[in-house]
Structure formats: C-alpha cells, structure tokens
Design a protein around this motif. Structure first.
Motif, short mmCIF file in Angstrom:
data_model
loop_
_atom_site.label_atom_id
_atom_site.label_comp_id
_atom_site.label_asym_id
_atom_site.label_seq_id
_atom_site.Cartn_x
_atom_site.Cartn_y
_atom_site.Cartn_z
N GLY A 39 9.91 5.08 -1.28
CA GLY A 39 9.69 3.49 -1.87
C GLY A 39 8.23 3.15 -1.50
O GLY A 39 7.37 3.94 -1.95
N PRO A 40 7.78 1.88 -1.56
CA PRO A 40 6.56 1.40 -1.55
C PRO A 40 5.64 2.14 -0.67
O PRO A 40 4.48 2.14 -1.07
CB PRO A 40 6.56 -0.12 -1.25
CG PRO A 40 8.12 -0.49 -1.49
CD PRO A 40 8.84 0.66 -1.23
N ALA A 41 6.21 2.85 0.41
CA ALA A 41 5.19 3.40 1.26
C ALA A 41 4.74 4.85 0.82
O ALA A 41 3.94 5.56 1.54
CB ALA A 41 6.12 3.79 2.53
N VAL A 42 5.20 5.06 -0.45
CA VAL A 42 4.39 6.16 -1.21
C VAL A 42 2.96 6.21 -0.87
O VAL A 42 2.30 7.26 -1.04
CB VAL A 42 4.75 6.25 -2.57
CG1 VAL A 42 4.38 5.10 -3.59
CG2 VAL A 42 4.57 7.31 -3.23
N ILE A 43 2.20 5.08 -0.86
CA ILE A 43 0.71 4.78 -0.86
C ILE A 43 0.53 5.83 0.53
O ILE A 43 -0.54 6.37 0.56
CB ILE A 43 0.43 3.33 -0.79
CG1 ILE A 43 0.84 2.51 -2.00
CG2 ILE A 43 -0.89 3.24 -0.47
CD1 ILE A 43 0.65 1.24 -1.87
N GLY A 192 10.28 -4.51 2.18
CA GLY A 192 10.88 -3.26 2.41
C GLY A 192 9.98 -2.20 2.43
O GLY A 192 10.55 -0.95 1.94
N PHE A 193 8.76 -2.15 2.73
CA PHE A 193 7.66 -1.09 2.80
C PHE A 193 8.29 0.25 3.37
O PHE A 193 8.00 1.22 2.83
CB PHE A 193 6.49 -1.62 3.24
CG PHE A 193 5.24 -0.82 2.97
CD1 PHE A 193 4.65 -0.93 1.84
CD2 PHE A 193 4.86 0.07 4.05
CE1 PHE A 193 3.58 0.03 1.53
CE2 PHE A 193 3.58 0.78 3.70
CZ PHE A 193 3.05 0.79 2.49
N PHE A 194 8.87 0.20 4.53
CA PHE A 194 9.30 1.28 5.25
C PHE A 194 10.70 1.42 5.44
O PHE A 194 11.42 1.80 6.32
CB PHE A 194 8.94 1.08 6.86
CG PHE A 194 7.28 1.21 7.07
CD1 PHE A 194 6.56 2.31 6.93
CD2 PHE A 194 6.73 0.04 7.45
CE1 PHE A 194 5.30 2.36 6.96
CE2 PHE A 194 5.42 0.07 7.50
CZ PHE A 194 4.68 1.43 7.52
N VAL A 255 2.57 0.47 -7.64
CA VAL A 255 3.70 -0.37 -6.92
C VAL A 255 3.78 -1.80 -7.14
O VAL A 255 4.99 -2.55 -7.04
CB VAL A 255 3.72 0.12 -5.38
CG1 VAL A 255 4.57 -0.32 -4.60
CG2 VAL A 255 3.93 1.62 -5.16
N GLY A 256 2.62 -2.25 -7.02
CA GLY A 256 2.47 -3.84 -7.20
C GLY A 256 2.77 -4.51 -8.45
O GLY A 256 3.05 -5.66 -8.41
#
Length: 767
Positions: A39-43, A192-194, A255-256
């Motif tokens: 998800g967004p936590a791919v960063i 829902g970053f994590f 992502v943004g």
C-alpha cells in the motif's frame, strides 16, 4: 614482460557507474507492483531496502581498498571464505544480474506498449492521425535482448559522452515530472498508510531490493579505480544516499498523485501517473500535451532500462568467465573471441538465459528472485570481511575500514537471513537450491582442480608482475633527466614503432634521460582488465622481442612496458602524469574532417596531458638532410619546435630551415620582422640554419611547394574545436595532408587553448 592495469576511474566515474546501475527498474517498474504488497507504505520499503544494503556496501568498500582486484564481490568471497563459497557467490551474482537485466528488458517494453495503446494522435492538421501496432511485450523484450547480445558479442564500446547525454536527459525528464506533479500530491492518498501491516512492508522490501543491486557493481572494476581508498567508499555511499533519496521522492509523488487502485499492480507507474496528471491538457494547434509528456517519460524509462539491461549482460557475462579462469566452472566459458576480444561463450549463455527469463517469468517473480540472490551474495560479502579481519593477515591493510565492525556485518547477515525468510516459497527454495548446487558443483567438478584456501594462500601473486609504472619508479630515482613517452597502439607496425624510437633517440642523446616505450592495449568493456592482462599473445611476445632488438643498437636507455585499459587516451595521460614524462611522442593517422565532429583522441590527449605532445604523421625517411620548421610566431610552440629540430639535426648531422608564409602583398616591414624573428630562433640552434619567407596568396600551396626538399617537417597544432574546425580546417592539417614527408605536429603544454573563433581567424589572417 608484465601488463599494467590502468586506474582511470575517478570519484565521479564511481558514482556514475553505481547510480547508473541503480536508477531503472526501482522507479519505472516496481513502485506499482510493490504497492500491491504494502500500500502507501511502499515508500518505507524503498528506504528499508537501502538501509539493508549499507552493510554490504561498506564491506565492499573495505575489501575493495584492501584488494583492488578486478572481479569485485566474487573475488572477495572466494578469497575470504574459500572457493566453495566463491562458487556460490559467483553463480548467485551471475543469476542476480541476469534477472536484473531481464527485469529491465521486460518491464521497459510495457512503456512502449503503453504509448502505442494511447488514443490515435491528432495533430494540428485536421484529419491527420497515426495508428500504431506492435507485437507482444515479451516479443519486444526478446528483440531488444538479441540486439544487446549482438552489441556485447562484437564489443561495441559505449562512449562516455553518449552515456552522459542519456543520464542528463533521463534526470531532466524526472526532475520535470517531480516539479510538475509534487504540487498535486493529495494527503487522502496516504490514508491507511499501514493497512497492509509489517508483513506487507517486508514483502515489498524484498521485492524492491533489486533496485539497489548496482551499488556494488563498481566493485567488479575495483582494480581500475584511481585512489580506491577514497573514491570507492565515498562513491558507494554517495551514490546509495542519492539514489535512495531519489527513489523515496519519486515514490512519494506517485503515491500522492495516483489513487491506490490505479497505481497498484501496474508495470508502468510513471506513464500511468503522467497520463493521469496531464492527459487532458493541450497546447498550440490542439497538440495533446499529455501525449507528449507520456512520450517523454517513456523515453526516460527506455534510456534507463535499456542501459540497465545492457549493463546486466556486460557485467553478468564476466562472472562465468571469472569462475572459469579460477577453475571453478567449465573451461569453455574462458574462451575469448580472437577477433572481437569478447568472452563469446559467456555472453551467448548469459543472453540465452535472459531471453528464457523474459519469455517465461512475470515481473514480480523476476524482481523477488533477483532480490533473493542479491541478499544471499550480500550475506556472503559480510561474512568474507569478518573472515579477513579475524584471520589477522599481515598483508590485509585496507585504506578504508568499516566503522562499527563487526556489528555492522552481523546486522547485514542477520537482516539478510530474516528478509529471505519473509519471501515467498519460490524465492526461499531458489536461494537454498543455489547454495546446494554450488556446494555440489564445487565438490564434483572443481575441488580436484584447485589448491587454495580462503584468506590464506595464493594472494601474493596479486602484486606479482603488476604496475610497470610503480616498479620502474621504485628502481629509478626521478631527476632532471628528460623522459620521452612513446605510446604504442596494437595496430602500430614494427616500422612505425622503430621510426618513433629513432626520432626520440636524438632528443635523449642531447638532453640525457630515457625513452619509455609502452604498448597500450584497449580491450572491450565486456572483458575484465585482469583477464586481458594475463593473456600473453604472440603479438605481445613479438613486441617485446623487437623492442629488445632495437634497443641493442641504440645508445640511449629504453624501457618497455604494457598497459591494458578500457580507454587508451585516459591511460596514456595517466601514465605520463605518474611517470613524470616530459614529452609524449605518438603516431597519428590522418583523420577526416568528419572525425573532428565526433572528437579526436589526439585532441583529448593534448588538452589533458601534463607535458608537451608531438604527433607524427607519414612514414619515416631513411636519411635526413634537412628538417623544416614552419614558424607561426607562437611564443610556446615555436621554441619547442626549434629545440626538437636542433637536437635531431645535431645527432643526424642535418640542417634546419625555418619557413614562414606571408601574402604576396605583404609590406617590407613584415618581411623584416619575420627575418629578425628567424635570426632570434637561429641564435638558439647549434646546427646550420636557413630562413625562408614564402610569398603566396595560398599559404598551404606555397608552403607545400617550398617544403619539397625537406625530409622532416615540424608544424604547430592545437586542439580541434569540433564544429568550427569542421567548417574551417586547421592550416597544419591541410598542410600535413598536402605533403608526403614525415610531419611532426607539435603542441607545447604552455600553449593556451584557442577559442571557438581561432580556426576562423587563422583562416582569415594566415591564408
């Protein structure tokens, strides 16, 4: 005779090699695939992956400064942990590089496919469109693979200028993308970053690890790095930090600006984001800005990915070659093609496996398997460093020592094992399989063929027979003696070599000193320098024998050596600087004016040499009665020409003639000035001197006629300014082409480089 390996890679080259190998799939292919895992936590996955690479990068830096040998991580592991682990490392690195190259090829084709699937392009002219069709993505990847295999088989050399252009264009496009899209980042996309939890982040980390595989690629050419104690560790760390920052920034923007469902799982995330942000914009004439933006991103992707794929084939093929040379793999992989000087069998095998991977595997499977093999090699690198440190070997004295030893290495080993256990069953079993196969292969095939142990024996040979420069400098103290360097290319004939030495001999007779005759062998990038240095060909033996024969009747000291490099012009200049040469005397073939546009090696040498330079054209005459010096009132070149001509004439019992061309309408005052100038030059000479002022409205025609009685002609030369010299050719080039006598093109190191107006003014004022 031994062959020296040229150290011509500086800090900028180390950073460029390392970053060039990393920037590719990590941003153009993997963000979308990895987002499906985290998800967004791919960063965070990209940041964690960079941290996991640090222990191996620091270990590689220390080992590279202790053993600056060609071969890199394979050599370090084989020497530190023994040939059995070296076999595993060599096979693992080979597979990892092939997988990385396959990923770049296969993933890059999705970008081409994306462009061709865009709506029909409508341009300013109504009703004019363009509909395009292409074969399947895998078929495109295989086609590109075949082209790159051919490039490597035939040893086509990549030019530094082309690579620089590619990198600049790619970074410029990526910078424009960030500048145009970062203001459109939406915080809601990070909700829902994590959501996927720590398991998702670790799975994504394993997936994107291959993005940093290039950070240690430069270790494979450690023996070619100048000042490795500084440039290797600094270059590795700077490139890793810069690339990690670039990845994190670009993934943050992706992502943004793109909704999760649209980005997740896509193989062309940069193109998707560009089309989403700019797709509806148009500019003058109705030209779709979105389409142009997508095409620009696709261009950057192809530049990065095709370059990565080519580097993958080039570097991957070195590993079976190295294994074969160390008797750890089949002997046929050691075969070097006699014409192209490339490891044919290694390249063909590597290319065939890459084609198979592209044809059968999916993007995420390729990335994860490459990451697994990469982590395996990094674990072994950390273990090899511990082995070297704990053995307390007397010769092990690296210029750089890893801070935090041994905790950094233990962290690298434990974190690597942990990440592998978090991968899918296919990657876990693949890692175990390569370890088992490596041990079995070593015991069944290689064990009986070798007699060495890790970090214990056989390392003294590392320095034996190397570094011709250092050996001679240790034996001979540098003083005020004059030193002439004669660089010889492989294609120089015996007669041409003899002529150069005979031209240098009178100078040494006059000044005292020595002549260094060094043959510079340039090998394709596909061949490690160490491999080329160890191969003693018939040409090498003949070169040594004929120089020995020539030296016997010359009454001047002559030393002979040989240097192997990937770039002869750099090697010549570096050697001249290290050895303290006073003059470079080299042969130069007449080049076309078109060659000026692409840049001449001779111009690069003139610009960078630390000493005077003389290039010789045409065949040497058997007898010399007159040496002609075409003067041009240069405050630096003329004195050097006179000095060389006087020394040669003194030993050869010849006379010197000065010539200067003026227009037929030149005033008497100018003639008197020239005659006075020639008288001043005459005062510097010890041999008979004549002076000739040539009156002609065409200087080249007039001088060529006046030079018919001369046996050697000396002219001034300057650096060619590509486009201006293409239009207005240097007078010295035109004159050298108009006569048949041997021509010495002389350039003093004190001469200032002319501006771009110089060839125009020369044509106007002197013709």
């Amino acid at each position: 005779m031994t062959k020296d390996l040229e150290r011509d890679l500086g800090l900028s080259a180390v950073i460029a090699i390392s970053m060039g190998a990393m920037i590719g799939s990590g941003i153009f292919i993997l963000p979308g695939v990895a987002m499906a895992e985290a998800g967004p936590a791919v960063i965070l996955a990209f940041v964690i992956a960079a941290i996991l690479v640090v222990p191996a990068a620091l270990s590689i830096a220390e080992l590279g400064t202790a053993m600056p040998e060609a071969g890199g991580d394979y050599v370090f592991i084989e020497r530190g942990l023994g040939p059995s682990f070296g076999t595993i490392a060599g096979l693992g690195t080979w597979l990892m590089l092939m997988l990385k190259g396959s990923l770049a090829l296969y993933g890059g084709m999705f970008y081409i496919n994306f462009v061709y699937q865009l709506p029909t392009w409508e341009f300013a002219v109504p009703g004019v469109g363009m509909a395009l069709t292409i074969p399947g993505v895998r078929a495109l990847g295989i086609t590109f693979a075949l082209v790159l295999i051919a490039v490597n088989l035939f040893g086509v050399k990549q030019t530094g200028g082309l690579q620089l252009v590619m990198v600049v264009v790619m970074l410029a496009i990526l910078s424009a993308f960030v500048a145009g899209s970062i203001v459109q980042v939406e915080g809601a996309n990070f909700d829902g970053f994590f959501a996927e939890g720590i398991d998702g982040i670790l799975s994504a980390t394993a997936l994107v690890l291959v993005s940093y595989a290039g950070v240690t690629k430069v270790a494979a050419v450690a023996e070619e790095i100048e000042n490795p104690g500084r440039n290797l560790p600094l270059g590795l760390l700077l490139s890793l930090i810069a690339t990690a920052f670039l990845y994190a920034l670009l993934v943050f923007v992706l992502v943004g600006v793109v909704d999760g469902p649209e980005l997740s799982g896509t193989e062309e995330p940069m193109a998707e984001a560009t089309a989403l942000l700019f797709g509806d914009l148009t500019i003058w004439g109705g030209l779709p800005l979105g389409t142009l933006a997508v095409v620009a991103i696709v261009l950057a992707a192809l530049l990065a990915l095709v370059s990565t794929a080519n580097a993958g084939i080039l570097t991957a093929s070195r590993y079976p070659l190295a294994l074969s040379r160390d008797n750890l793999f089949l002997e046929k992989f050691e075969y070097i093609h006699p014409r192209f000087s490339t490891p044919f069998v290694a390249i063909l095998t590597t290319g065939a496996i890459i084609i198979f991977i592209v044809a059968t595997q999916e993007v995420d499977e390729i990335a994860k398997m490459a990451g697994a093999f990469q982590i395996l090699v990094y674990i072994l690198v950390c273990g090899a460093l511990i082995a070297f440190r704990e053995r307390d070997l007397e010769w092990y004295d690296p210029d750089f020592r890893t801070p935090g030893y041994p905790w950094v290495q233990l962290f690298g080993i434990l974190s690597g094992v942990f990440i592998i256990t978090q991968m899918d069953a296919q990657e876990i079993f693949g890692s175990i399989a390569i370890v088992i196969f490596g041990f079995v292969w070593f015991r069944w095939y290689a064990k009986s063929k070798i007699e060495r142990e890790g970090a214990a024996k056989g390392l003294a040979r590392r320095e034996a027979g190397k570094q011709f420069v250092r050996d001679t400098e240790d034996q001979l103290e540098r003083d005020d003696r004059f030193e002439v360097l004669i660089p010889i290319r492989r294609d120089v004939t015996r007669e041409q070599e003899d002529a150069l030495i005979q031209m240098a001999a009178p100078i040494i007779h006059r000044r005292g000193g020595r002549i260094r005759v060094v043959r510079f062998d340039e090998v394709p990038d596909q061949v490690p320098l160490e491999t080329a240095a160890e191969a003693l060909s018939e040409a090498d033996i003949e070169f040594e024998q004929r120089t020995d024969d020539l030296v016997r009747y010359l009454e001047v000291p002559v030393e002979v050596g040989e240097i192997v490099s990937h770039d002869t012009r750099h090697a010549v200049v570096n050697f001249a600087e290290r050895s303290g040469a006073d003059l470079i005397l080299a042969r130069q073939e007449a080049t076309s004016r078109l060659g000026t546009l692409f840049g001449r090696d001779t111009d690069w040498i003139i610009d960078h040499a630390p000493c005077d330079v003389v290039f010789v054209q045409h065949a040497q005459r058997t007898s010399v009665d007159e040496i002609a010096v075409v003067t041009d009132r240069s405050p630096f070149n003329d004195p050097l020409k006179v000095e060389l001509a006087d020394a040669m004439a003194d030993v050869l019992d010849a006379r010197v003639r000065f010539l200067f061309a003026v227009d037929e309408s030149a005033p008497d005052a100018l003639l008197e000035t020239i005659e006075t100038y020639h008288d001043e030059l005459d005062a510097l000479c010890t041999v008979p001197v004549e002076s000739t002022v040539v009156r002609s409205n065409n200087a080249v025609e007039g001088l060529s006629g006046a030079l018919e009685s001369s046996d050697i002609v000396m002219l001034s030369t300057m650096t060619h300014r590509r486009l201006p010299d293409l239009v207005f050719e240097q007078r010295s080039d035109r004159l050298a082409a108009a006569i048949e006598q041997p021509v010495l093109l002389v350039h003093s190191k004190k001469t200032r480089r002319g501006s771009f107006l110089r060839p125009i003014l020369e044509r106007v004022l002197f013709d």
